[in-house]
Design an enzyme around this catalytic site. Structure first.
Site, PDB file in Angstrom:
ATOM      1  N   GLY A 240       0.826  -1.201   0.000  1.00 50.03           N
ATOM      2  CA  GLY A 240       0.000   0.000   0.000  1.00 50.03           C
ATOM      3  C   GLY A 240       0.858   1.248   0.000  1.00 50.03           C
ATOM      4  O   GLY A 240       1.998   1.245  -0.460  1.00 50.03           O
ATOM      5  N   SER A 241       0.315   2.309   0.552  1.00 54.65           N
ATOM      6  CA  SER A 241       0.993   3.594   0.554  1.00 54.65           C
ATOM      7  C   SER A 241       2.126   3.618   1.577  1.00 54.65           C
ATOM      8  O   SER A 241       2.158   2.817   2.524  1.00 54.65           O
ATOM      9  CB  SER A 241      -0.006   4.706   0.887  1.00 54.65           C
ATOM     10  OG  SER A 241      -0.440   4.591   2.239  1.00 54.65           O
ATOM     11  N   GLY A 245       2.408   1.966   5.326  1.00 49.94           N
ATOM     12  CA  GLY A 245       3.548   1.126   5.676  1.00 49.94           C
ATOM     13  C   GLY A 245       4.311   1.642   6.880  1.00 49.94           C
ATOM     14  O   GLY A 245       4.816   0.851   7.685  1.00 49.94           O
ATOM     15  N   GLU A 262       5.790  -3.432   0.907  1.00 51.42           N
ATOM     16  CA  GLU A 262       5.786  -3.078  -0.510  1.00 51.42           C
ATOM     17  C   GLU A 262       4.975  -1.790  -0.649  1.00 51.42           C
ATOM     18  O   GLU A 262       3.747  -1.816  -0.720  1.00 51.42           O
ATOM     19  CB  GLU A 262       5.167  -4.206  -1.349  1.00 51.42           C
ATOM     20  CG  GLU A 262       5.902  -5.525  -1.260  1.00 51.42           C
ATOM     21  CD  GLU A 262       7.232  -5.517  -1.988  1.00 51.42           C
ATOM     22  OE1 GLU A 262       7.551  -4.502  -2.660  1.00 51.42           O
ATOM     23  OE2 GLU A 262       7.960  -6.514  -1.896  1.00 51.42           O
ATOM     24  N   CYS A 296       2.006   0.153  -8.719  1.00 58.84           N
ATOM     25  CA  CYS A 296       3.102   0.694  -7.907  1.00 58.84           C
ATOM     26  C   CYS A 296       4.348   0.892  -8.757  1.00 58.84           C
ATOM     27  O   CYS A 296       5.226   1.685  -8.410  1.00 58.84           O
ATOM     28  CB  CYS A 296       3.394  -0.217  -6.717  1.00 58.84           C
ATOM     29  SG  CYS A 296       3.670  -1.937  -7.148  1.00 58.84           S
TER      30      CYS A 296
END
Length: 514
Positions: A240-241, A245, A262, A296
């Site tokens: 995610g963002s 994270g 990630e 991403c």
């Protein structure tokens, strides 16, 4: 096969019911699932309570205690059967991905193929979980290293790859001897329900799979926090963002759990004077606009040498002006919808910020497709005076910022001069430029490509990045080690007790010496 002319909600319901998902799981629940394709309601999904979430994590832990004793090649057989179920239901699951995320049919099917590929990879891996034999400094001693299952692996996935990311983690975790608890994005619970159903079919064919080996937690942020904070979950993979994270990483650090993060990617491509511009044009177009800029690994910064900028940018502007934007399910449009209104608002805000610092915007306007409930936009190409303002940030939308450079050192400094470090690429035919980019003094990203865009990672290589991307690695190479615990073993097969580093320790009745 589902009738693709029916309303999207009916298509989704047909697919889910065909997989044996109870009707009450997708009707009357508190979680409203909306298709970005036309803004219509697909389902009202049931969610889990805090108590149910903790109970399911407990069942997963119990399943791990049993599964860890199954030989790894036998565990690989379960993953092989999962891959067969995915092959059998590829069309239906791919269609559901398109309905729920707004991907084109080709991209929906491609995501399921990615799941099949990682299953194949993991089956082979189940016979290759290698340890080491290390030369001991002590006579008649053997030093080895082996890997054991780690426990319950939590997976928190994002909307843009709603099923492939689970499989990257789960296929490896299962063969490594772990159980998996999955918290999907609340925007894409239907594809998660479908995948869980396919896993259960594979488990039924396998026979003897402990209940709870694969567990699904549908819900919001509160459910994710329960998963992150539970001491029975030693590893959590979160996609995610960077903001998300950072919160997940801090919570895991408090209990010394292992993160696989990630996160954001502000990916760049450098175009050198020696680049093949025809190839570059095609690669840039897909890298920047594919999946409506919601990968991403999407190309977000194009760093072009001043000698080729005019020729390349003028051609790119023509592509941006004519690229097809439309319903991915009823047309051949190359660009589909943004996931929701928040994504559209974020894109508009970034373009306003770019204009405020001197950026020249081409495109970026909203396109009227399927009414006011959906958010289609024309991809934006923005000529920037420098790497300032929104260029430093990641906006999850199809915006490509164009920058100019004179020397390769300057280009690499621009490439590396952002907080994120996921993917990068260079377009060049000069081997010196290429090798400089790939060297320790080159790209600081986890992925560095040559003569292709930053997206399109293959299963065989470890996927992930550095800096604010989180440092996690998933999928290929030796990423499997993140799902296991390392153990070093020293074995004395002699009759004396030599100590390491020449230490001597004498006691009554005997001695120990180097």
């Amino acid at each position: 096969m589902t009738d693709t002319t029916r309303p999207l909600a009916a298509q989704a319901r047909d697919i889910l019911l065909s997989l044996g998902i109870a009707a009450d799981r997708i009707a009357g629940g508190p979680l409203r699932v909306v298709s970005p394709v036309d803004g219509s309601l697909l389902a009202e999904a049931a969610t889990v309570s805090a108590g149910e979430a903790r109970e399911r994590i407990g069942r997963a832990h119990d399943a791990f205690l049993e599964w860890r004793s199954i030989p790894a090649p036998r565990r690989g057989e379960l993953v092989r059967l999962l891959g067969e179920e995915l092959r059998r239901h590829k069309d239906a699951l791919g269609r559901l991905v398109s309905l729920e995320v707004g991907k084109s049919p080709s991209e929906g099917l491609g995501e399921v193929q990615e799941m099949i590929d990682i299953c194949d990879f993991a089956v082979g891996l189940s016979r290759q979980l290698y340890g080491l034999v290390i030369q001991s400094e002590r006579a008649e001693h053997k030093l080895t290293e082996q890997w054991h299952p780690v426990g319950v692996v939590g997976v928190i996935s994002a909307f843009n790859f709603p099923v492939a990311v689970w499989c990257w983690n789960a296929a490896l975790a299962f063969v490594c001897g772990d159980a998996v608890v999955w918290k999907p994005s609340e925007k894409t619970p239907l594809t998660a329900l479908a995948v869980q159903a396919l896993f259960e079919r594979a488990a039924s064919t396998f026979g003897g799979v402990p209940a709870g080996l694969s567990t699904l937690l549908v819900g919001g942020r509160d459910v994710g926090e329960i998963l992150v904070d539970d001491p029975r979950v030693p590893v959590v993979s979160a996609t995610g963002s960077t903001r998300m994270g950072r919160e997940v990483g801090e919570r895991l650090a408090r209990r010394f759990a292992r993160p696989i993060l990630e996160l954001g990617g502000n990916n760049a491509s450098i175009v050198t004077p020696s680049a093949d511009l025809d190839l570059t044009l095609r690669a840039v177009a897909f890298g920047a606009m594919g999946t409506a800029g919601q990968r991403c690994t999407t190309l977000r910064r194009l760093i072009v040498h001043e000698s080729v900028r005019g020729a390349l940018v003028s051609r790119l502007i023509g592509v941006y002006e004519t690229i097809s934007v439309g319903d991915p399910l009823t047309s051949d449009a190359l660009v589909g919808p943004l996931i929701d209104e928040a994504a559209f608002t974020g894109m508009a805000r970034a373009l306003d910020a770019a204009r405020a610092v001197g950026g020249k915007v081409h495109g970026g306007e909203r396109v009227n497709v399927n009414g006011p409930g959906s958010f289609y936009v024309r991809p934006a190409l923005v000529e920037m005076p420098g790497q300032v303002g929104p260029v430093i940030e990641e906006t999850f939308a199809p915006i490509l910022y164009v920058l100019t450079y004179r020397t390769l050192d300057e280009a690499i400094a621009l490439q590396n001069g952002v907080p994120q470090g996921l993917s990068s690429s260079i377009f060049a035919t000069d081997i010196r430029e290429i090798e400089r980019f790939l060297s320790a003094r080159g790209s600081d990203c986890g992925i560095a490509n040559v003569n292709m865009g930053p997206s399109g990672a293959e299963i065989g290589g470890a996927f992930g990045g550095e800096k604010e991307t989180g440092g996690g690695r998933e999928s290929g190479s030796d990423a499997w080690k993140a799902y296991m615990r390392r153990q070093t073993n020293a074995i004395n097969y002699g009759r004396t007790l030599p100590l390491a580093q020449g230490v001597k320790f004498n006691v009554d009745g005997g001695s120990a010496q180097a």
